[in-house]
Design a protein around this motif. Structure first.
Motif: not given
Length: 561
Positions: A103-117
């Motif tokens: 998001x504009x404040x720099x928070x990474x989407x949780x679903x995306x982080x989970x997919x990267x992991x």
């Protein structure tokens, strides 16, 4: 007394942290131990912008999990990484783009982080080294893409907090991972003018060093295993500095600082895509010159070198590459390149091509002969890797969904000589409405030719006057359309046929991918369902023992040579 105890405790804690840092191998040892590398390219770093103004809040978080396939690749499966491990690769670089999932404040989407992991785990669970990075958040700006991280003083001031927040989130998510996971701070960072090879101003190099410092500081501050994790910093535009046409070519190497010169946990990264059209002797001399320069300018700064991407740069007007036009020379170069880098303790990560598109989905090698060349260069000429190929599988069926007028799906993409082929056969489940689709061929010097289709069975004739054919597509003439494909085959003049694979060109997606003929068993490629240990061939016939080639047991494919 309390002050003395506090001082003693602090000294013991510091000693403990320093001792813990020794638990991880040094960056030099990691680079030696990781073996041969490959890039999982055009996958997690794929991105598609509709808003390119970084100051617009809509620039951020423009995509969901579908971004993984928006450049024509297919969703990465664990089987692909097992295939790479079984073949003899020891390390995988996983490029990841983040701006389209923040998001504009720099928070990474949780679903995306989970997919990267999830994808990182595919690599780590095979016992391979994994490099995780920040990729197309940097890069060359164009009409359809604007990077938010640049080698620019103003850009660094503006984005310092957001960049450090991004790396803090990544580092926290992977804090418990062991020494086989390395972080790479940024990919090919360019200045505000998207200048390649070297920057025009010294402030660009200051910005690179500032971003490198921010990266290392943010990761280290999260503690845990990140206190000693091996980290990678990249030169300006990932330039390797070799060449004679400008005295500034070495600047990206000479002006890069080691942000942590006493830790033994920093490595340096460059990329290499040489032109191999000169004599092979000249090409080899250039390899030697590049390696000598990297040792002189980077290794001397206290860290090993990783060539995070390599390949060759030659592509002609038809889209044909060195693999198509001068394969023998490419193989000789690749052998020399890998051998010399290994001799000098430089790790090499080939850029993606050896398994590409649908081949990754089976999985199989789309350029098995090049993969074998690279593997033998590293492991020795007597090394005999297991390399499943696309030809081990039959034709596939799928559903193509078109969402823009004139959008296209590749039915064939590559390079073939028209004198060797007769036609491409396309079988659909049902006849399309008149005026919905046409077949389109790309040949010669970017020429095209089309053929309307209105029946379930259609073909595109490959006539001798086409010369080199680089692609045949199914083009949708309306704003939306769906085509259920039963099979795609290329027929040769010899009478034999080869399956051809669909891949996204633009404005469409592919789903429901299955083997076209697997009666008697589930036809979904890499189906995880069990079948009590029974063995089948690809046509669904039960076997008493595995046959030569590909067979299926418990829903998984195996190659028996």
């Amino acid at each position: 007394m309390n002050k003395l105890l506090t001082t003693v405790f602090s000294m013991l804690l510091l000693t403990s942290v320093q001792a813990g840092a020794q638990d991880f191998e040094t960056a030099t040892d990691a680079v030696k131990n990781m073996g041969l590398g490959w890039n999982l390219g055009n996958t997690l770093e794929a991105n598609s912008q509709t808003v390119t103004d970084v100051t617009n809040a809509s620039y951020w978080g423009q995509q969901g999990l579908e971004s993984e396939t928006c450049w024509g690749q297919y969703e990465t499966k664990a089987e692909l990484l097992k295939m790479m491990k079984d073949a003899g690769f020891g390390a995988i670089r996983v490029p990841v783009t983040w701006y389209n999932h923040m998001d504009k404040d720099g928070n990474v989407n949780a679903e995306w982080m989970a997919r990267v992991k999830e994808v990182v785990d595919y690599v780590i669970n095979q016992g391979m080294y994994c490099i995780l990075n920040v990729h197309h958040d940097t890069g060359a700006d164009g009409d359809g893409f604007k990077s938010w991280i640049k080698a620019d003083a103003t850009n660094y001031t503006t984005n310092k907090a957001r960049y450090e927040k991004l790396w803090t989130q990544i580092a926290e998510a992977f804090k418990s991972y062991d020494q086989k996971l390395l972080f790479e701070g940024y990919n090919e960072m360019l200045d505000a003018n998207s200048q390649w090879n070297f920057a025009k101003t010294s402030t660009a190099y200051d910005a690179i060093n500032n971003y490198a410092n921010s990266f290392v500081s943010a990761v280290r501050a999260t503690g845990g295993n990140n206190a000693q994790r091996n980290l990678i910093v990249t030169t300006y535009c990932a330039a390797n500095g070799y060449g004679t046409w400008s005295t500034q070519l070495k600047d990206p190497l000479t002006k890069l600082n080691n942000p942590e010169s006493t830790s033994n946990h920093i490595a340096f990264e460059v990329h290499a895509y040489p032109n191999i059209q000169d004599t092979i002797e000249t090409v080899k001399a250039d390899v030697d010159g590049m390696i000598a320069l990297l040792k002189e300018q980077l290794v001397s700064k206290g860290g090993p070198v990783i060539i995070g991407e390599w390949g060759t740069s030659n592509v002609d007007k038809t889209g044909a590459t060195d693999y198509d036009l001068r394969r023998d020379k490419l193989f000789e170069f690749a052998t020399y390149f890998v051998q010399k880098c290994k001799e000098n303790d430089i790790a090499t990560f080939y850029w993606m091509g050896i398994t590409d598109g649908l081949s990754r989905f089976f999985p199989a090698f789309s350029q098995a002969d090049l993969a074998k060349t690279i593997l033998q260069a590293y492991h020795g000429s007597d090394y005999n890797p297991t390399l499943p190929e696309r030809s081990d599988y039959g034709s596939i069926s799928c559903t193509a969904n078109f969402n823009q007028q004139y959008s296209e799906l590749y039915l064939f993409k590559g390079s073939i000589t028209s004198s060797d082929y007769i036609r491409l056969n396309l079988e659909l489940e049902e006849a399309p409405a008149s005026g919905t689709f046409q077949l389109k061929a790309y040949y010669g010097n970017n020429q095209t030719a089309v053929k309307s289709i209105s029946s379930a069975s259609s073909f595109y004739s490959i006539t001798a006057d086409l010369g080199t054919v680089t692609g045949i597509t199914l083009q949708c003439l309306k704003s939306t359309g769906t085509a259920k494909i039963k099979s795609i085959m290329l027929k040769k003049k010899s009478g034999s046929t080869d399956p051809s694979d669909p891949s996204v060109f633009w404005g469409c997606t592919v789903s429901d991918i299955k083997l076209a003929s697997t009666s008697g068993i589930s036809s979904t490629v890499m189906d995880e369902k069990q079948n009590n240990g029974l063995i089948f061939d690809l046509n669904g016939r039960q076997l008493s023992v595995p046959n030569k080639g590909v067979y299926i047991r418990n829903g998984k494919k195996y190659l028996n040579k």
